[in-house]
Design a protein around this motif. Structure first.
Motif, PDB file in Angstrom:
ATOM      1  N   LEU A 689      30.736  42.173  41.859  1.00 26.30           N
ATOM      2  CA  LEU A 689      29.817  43.307  41.921  1.00 26.30           C
ATOM      3  C   LEU A 689      29.423  43.622  43.359  1.00 26.30           C
ATOM      4  CD1 LEU A 689      28.278  45.203  39.910  1.00 26.30           C
ATOM      5  CD2 LEU A 689      26.297  43.784  40.337  1.00 26.30           C
ATOM      6  N   PHE A 690      29.318  42.580  44.194  1.00 29.19           N
ATOM      7  CA  PHE A 690      28.945  42.803  45.589  1.00 29.19           C
ATOM      8  C   PHE A 690      30.051  43.554  46.346  1.00 29.19           C
ATOM      9  CE2 PHE A 690      26.054  38.840  45.297  1.00 29.19           C
ATOM     10  CZ  PHE A 690      25.029  39.621  44.786  1.00 29.19           C
ATOM     11  N   ARG A 691      31.283  43.379  45.888  1.00 25.56           N
ATOM     12  CA  ARG A 691      32.389  44.115  46.513  1.00 25.56           C
ATOM     13  C   ARG A 691      32.268  45.610  46.200  1.00 25.56           C
ATOM     14  NH1 ARG A 691      36.336  41.321  44.625  1.00 25.56           N
ATOM     15  NH2 ARG A 691      37.264  42.748  43.099  1.00 25.56           N
ATOM     16  N   TYR A 692      31.914  45.917  44.940  1.00 19.00           N
ATOM     17  CA  TYR A 692      31.708  47.325  44.574  1.00 19.00           C
ATOM     18  C   TYR A 692      30.542  47.920  45.374  1.00 19.00           C
ATOM     19  CZ  TYR A 692      34.375  45.934  40.373  1.00 19.00           C
ATOM     20  OH  TYR A 692      35.321  45.454  39.510  1.00 19.00           O
ATOM     21  N   HIS A 703      34.380  51.673  35.570  1.00 18.52           N
ATOM     22  CA  HIS A 703      35.596  51.375  34.793  1.00 18.52           C
ATOM     23  C   HIS A 703      35.654  49.900  34.406  1.00 18.52           C
ATOM     24  CE1 HIS A 703      37.324  55.351  34.987  1.00 18.52           C
ATOM     25  NE2 HIS A 703      37.144  55.397  36.296  1.00 18.52           N
ATOM     26  N   SER A 704      35.205  49.034  35.282  1.00 17.03           N
ATOM     27  CA  SER A 704      35.176  47.598  34.970  1.00 17.03           C
ATOM     28  C   SER A 704      34.244  47.316  33.791  1.00 17.03           C
ATOM     29  CB  SER A 704      34.728  46.815  36.204  1.00 17.03           C
ATOM     30  OG  SER A 704      34.505  45.469  35.879  1.00 17.03           O
ATOM     31  N   GLU A 705      33.032  47.892  33.831  1.00 15.81           N
ATOM     32  CA  GLU A 705      32.071  47.683  32.758  1.00 15.81           C
ATOM     33  C   GLU A 705      32.540  48.313  31.451  1.00 15.81           C
ATOM     34  OE1 GLU A 705      28.836  45.966  32.766  1.00 15.81           O
ATOM     35  OE2 GLU A 705      30.161  45.140  34.290  1.00 15.81           O
ATOM     36  N   LYS A 710      34.283  47.900  25.832  1.00 11.38           N
ATOM     37  CA  LYS A 710      35.225  48.289  24.776  1.00 11.38           C
ATOM     38  C   LYS A 710      35.778  47.049  24.078  1.00 11.38           C
ATOM     39  CE  LYS A 710      39.046  51.451  23.905  1.00 11.38           C
ATOM     40  NZ  LYS A 710      39.988  52.443  24.490  1.00 11.38           N
ATOM     41  N   SER A 711      36.027  45.997  24.855  1.00  8.95           N
ATOM     42  CA  SER A 711      36.571  44.751  24.283  1.00  8.95           C
ATOM     43  C   SER A 711      35.582  44.085  23.332  1.00  8.95           C
ATOM     44  CB  SER A 711      36.926  43.766  25.409  1.00  8.95           C
ATOM     45  OG  SER A 711      37.905  44.307  26.247  1.00  8.95           O
ATOM     46  N   PHE A 712      34.293  44.112  23.691  1.00  9.40           N
ATOM     47  CA  PHE A 712      33.283  43.392  22.914  1.00  9.40           C
ATOM     48  C   PHE A 712      32.395  44.304  22.065  1.00  9.40           C
ATOM     49  CE2 PHE A 712      34.337  40.618  26.494  1.00  9.40           C
ATOM     50  CZ  PHE A 712      34.649  39.442  25.823  1.00  9.40           C
TER      51      PHE A 712
END
Length: 815
Positions: A689-692, A703-705, A710-712
């Motif tokens: 998250l710190f990279r984002y 998009h990551s979240e 969607k998976s869970f």
């Protein structure tokens, strides 16, 4: 056919039906405020939801009085409340209780007086009724005053009988003329012979010169001006005429009074002073918003922090006012209401109305009445402003739409102001603008999928550059012993450099108080709250250990109550400790603090914000309050402490919230010509998250979240409904939760998650357990059906036997 009314009462039920007596049939309408009996001997204030003549198979009671003849609520408001009650699984009564200003419904604001046509020969009353009537002959009394005469149960029954027999009536302290801008006018009664009255004036002067003076005035205006045959009551009293003489002449029917409705308000033509000019990017965004409004009811403005969204709002507000329309500007925090009001009041002046929970009842009533009677206006407020009686709404602006403060969680209905604003706008054929530098995942998903329009404003205003983010590795700093209290040397040296260059700083710690808890080093004992499952937080100011959930407080212990040891010390730190530490490190600097403890006063927010603006405060320490939409010209450095607690909080939204919080905090720095810096102390410097955050990459985070949700199966792919069960007995609560889970799984045909204990498993002596249900979000019919199943199953299972002790709070779309 007899006339009936469905009345919304401030109890957890939908509307109840009452009969409208002939006396009130021409004095009642949808939205009127009335008094009705409930049970035996209980008087309740309610709002008329519907008038009808439908047949009924059960006996109904009579309405006892019309307190407010003119509607307190519009029909659109009532429809809005019905939707809220249905969507958030509450009753109409609970929804109304959350909406109506207390000044309208509180008993102290309702007076009882003898009915004007009542004569003493009509009255046949028992001892209690006679006692009340005797007191009312001298002056009107409130309910509280009346129950002091005898006990409450007897007084309630006596009042119901007297009201039913129309011996007494209920009237409001806050009169209709105050609410609607109606003017009470006084004139000579049509039954009075003016010529005869002229001859009697000399005789009347000897007996009552004040009455003679008043009557002379009316005779003079009749002879001089055939058009003006009346005068306003306010005007007469301002002229110095006697109030007692006026009341006596009214009582004797020599004078008469009536309401002169004057709801016309001035038309808006232009702002008080010219609005700030839009830059080229802002002009493009403004044009695109207007274009999107032709296609979409709601538009998401994704504007970089410091890009000038507030100036855009002002131009949109101006456009709506020029059409003589109403605008609602919602803000997540009262501190932000104060801040934005100071920025835009010079441009809109008296066209602004403020509404929030820190106002007095009188101020909220005044705001309510302004919205009722004034067409072109701008309402600025927190989430409760959503429920004002709008009649000509054009635009709703939801600033910082991502903020969780828009969600009401204290009690039913657990509404979300952002989501409700979409429905409110639809009812008024208005538009909604959602503004944020860090939009919520759900809102951005709706914009990407075409449900909302999307407008971007990616760059900061003018020459202001985005701040630089630096991550301080606490693992390394502590190994090097490069720490002073809770501050790394790296952060302190940069703070010192910033101050030498003339800049101000903000330090963020999302925990108020001095220390998280007190600990015995000998046996590990920690003082805990007697009512809640939490440790007590130490507050140095006031020298007390305090529970942040129920306000239980005690003085600090001198020795351990478990082992008797005196080896007690504080663990952790809050804003109060940071303020003290910084004052020791920088004794020449003025340190300020902004948290719940320092902003309890009505004008506390404004005072602190003013001190920062003028430079009186050099370093401001605060909780999340300092992260939201504040615009200070000279804040150049932001320090963020203990961010890991939020980063690893057990919530599927923790990454999103952490990204939003740090980005919002970063946005407070370097908003003018100096580039800001943000220093983040963490033990996890390599977290993705710190990279984002370092790259200011919202899209990557989004998009990551989205992929993980969607998976869970989490929002926006499903709707969540959380049921929080509470009971004073833990064993009964567990049995009830298990039984409810099993019943719901049979009805719904799928897994219900839980029961599980929330993070705080006991609050105010009530044990808590949660159940979580996921409903496919695209199937609105199924969602409605499942809500009804939930409501009916809970009512059936928890409404009998030992489970009656278990209460349930429905939270639709929890945040």
């Amino acid at each position: 056919m007899e006339k009936l009314a469905d009345i919304i009462l401030p109890i957890p039920l939908n509307a109840l039906t009452y009969r409208v007596p002939p006396l009130y049939q021409n004095r009642i309408s949808v939205g009127s405020g009335v008094l009705v009996p409930l049970g035996t001997g209980k008087l309740v204030f309610g709002i008329v939801a519907r008038l009808h003549s439908e047949s009924h198979a059960y006996p109904v009671k009579n309405i006892l009085g019309v307190v407010y003849q003119e509607p307190l609520c519009t029909s659109q408001q009532l429809d809005f409340l019905k939707w809220i009650a249905g969507y958030y699984l509450s009753s109409l009564g609970e929804a109304m209780s959350a909406v109506l200003p207390k000044v309208l419904s509180e008993y102290k604001n309702i007076l009882f007086q003898i009915f004007p046509t009542t004569t003493t020969t009509q009255i046949r009353a028992d001892e209690t009724e006679q006692l009340i009537l005797h007191a009312l002959r001298h002056q009107p009394l409130s309910y509280k005053d009346i129950i002091k005469l005898t006990d409450q149960k007897k007084s309630g029954k006596a009042l119901i009988l007297l009201l039913s027999n129309q011996v007494i009536e209920a009237v409001a302290v806050a009169k209709n003329d105050q609410l609607y801008g109606e003017e009470i006018c006084i004139a000579l009664s049509s039954t009075v012979d003016a010529d005869l009255l002229v001859k009697q004036l000399d005789t009347l002067y000897k007996r009552s010169p004040k009455q003679q003076s008043l009557l002379s005035y009316f005779l003079s205006i009749q002879s001089k001006d055939l058009v003006k045959t009346c005068a306003s009551k306010t005007e007469l009293l301002d002229f110095g005429y006697s109030k007692s003489a006026l009341n006596l002449l009214l009582k004797n029917s020599i004078l008469t009074q009536f309401y002169n409705t004057n709801r016309e308000t001035a038309a808006f033509s232009r702002s008080v002073q010219p609005l700030p000019l839009l830059t080229e990017p802002q002009k493009d965004a403004f044009a695109e918003i207007q274009k999107q409004f032709f296609k979409k009811a709601a538009v998401l403005l994704h504007g970089a922090i410091g890009s000038g969204k507030t100036v855009l709002y002002m131009h949109l507000i101006h456009a709506a006012l020029c059409e003589q329309k109403q605008v609602l500007l919602l803000l997540p925090e009262i501190s932000l209401v104060t801040h934005i009001l100071a920025r835009i009041k010079p441009f809109f002046g008296d066209w602004l109305v403020v509404y929030h929970s820190k106002q007095s009842n009188k101020e909220r009533f005044k705001a309510w009445s302004q919205v009722v009677r004034q067409q072109p206006l701008v309402v600025i407020g927190a989430r409760s402003a959503l429920f004002l009686p709008f009649s000509n709404l054009k635009l709703i602006i939801v600033d910082e739409e991502h903020d969780s403060a828009y969600k009401h969680t204290d009690h039913t209905p657990t509404y979300h102001a952002r989501d409700c604003s979409i429905l409110l706008a639809k009812q008024h054929q208005a538009k909604v603008l959602l503004g944020s530098g860090t939009p919520s995942i759900e809102s951005y998903y709706n914009a990407q999928s075409g449900k909302y329009g999307l407008v971007a404003l990616p760059h900061r205003f003018g020459k202001a550059a985005s701040p630089n983010l630096f991550f301080i590795d606490l693992n390394i700093e502590k190994k090097r012993k490069a720490m002073r209290e809770n501050f790394s040397f790296t952060l302190l040296s940069n703070m010192k450099k910033n101050m030498q260059e003339g800049g101000q700083a903000m330090i963020f710690q999302n925990r108020r108080g001095y220390a998280r808890y007190c600990l015995c080093e000998s046996c590990g004992w920690i003082p805990r709250c007697l009512n809640c499952a939490v440790s007590l937080t130490y507050h140095q100011e006031g020298n007390r250990l305090l529970c942040h959930y129920c306000d239980y407080a005690i003085t600090p212990f001198l020795s351990c109550s478990s082992c008797g040891s005196q080896r007690l010390h504080n663990v952790g730190f809050g804003t109060e400790k940071l303020e003290e530490t910084l004052q020791l490190i920088f004794p020449e600097q003025q340190i300020g603090r902004m948290d719940l403890d320092t902003t309890k006063g009505k004008n506390s927010y404004a005072s602190i914000l003013d001190q920062v603006t003028t430079g009186s405060i050099h370093i401001l320490v605060g909780t999340q309050m300092i992260a939201k939409g504040l615009d200070f010209a000279n804040i150049r450095l932001i320090g963020i402490l203990d961010i890991d607690a939020l980063l690893f909080f057990p919530d599927f939204r923790s990454n999103e919230k952490c990204f939003q919080l740090i980005t919002q905090l970063a946005g407070r720095a370097g908003r003018r010509n100096h580039q800001g810096t943000v220093w983040i102390q963490t033990r996890q410097p390599n977290h993705v998250l710190f990279r984002y955050l370092a790259n200011n990459d919202y899209q990557a985070m989004y998009h990551s979240e989205l992929a993980e949700r969607k998976s869970f199966l989490y929002p926006p792919y499903v709707k969540l409904i959380k049921l929080t069960l509470s009971c004073i007995e833990e064993a009964i609560l567990k049995l009830g939760a298990i039984a409810l889970k099993q019943a719901l799984e049979k009805k719904l045909g799928r897994t219900v998650l839980g029961p599980q204990q929330p993070l705080i498993g006991k609050v105010r002596n009530l044990f808590l357990l949660d159940l979580l249900i996921k409903v496919p979000s695209k199937n609105t019919t199924r969602l409605k059906e499942e809500k009804e199943i939930l409501r009916e199953t809970c009512k059936r299972l928890l409404g009998k036997g030992v489970f009656k002790k278990v209460k349930v709070l429905f939270d639709v779309d929890p945040v």
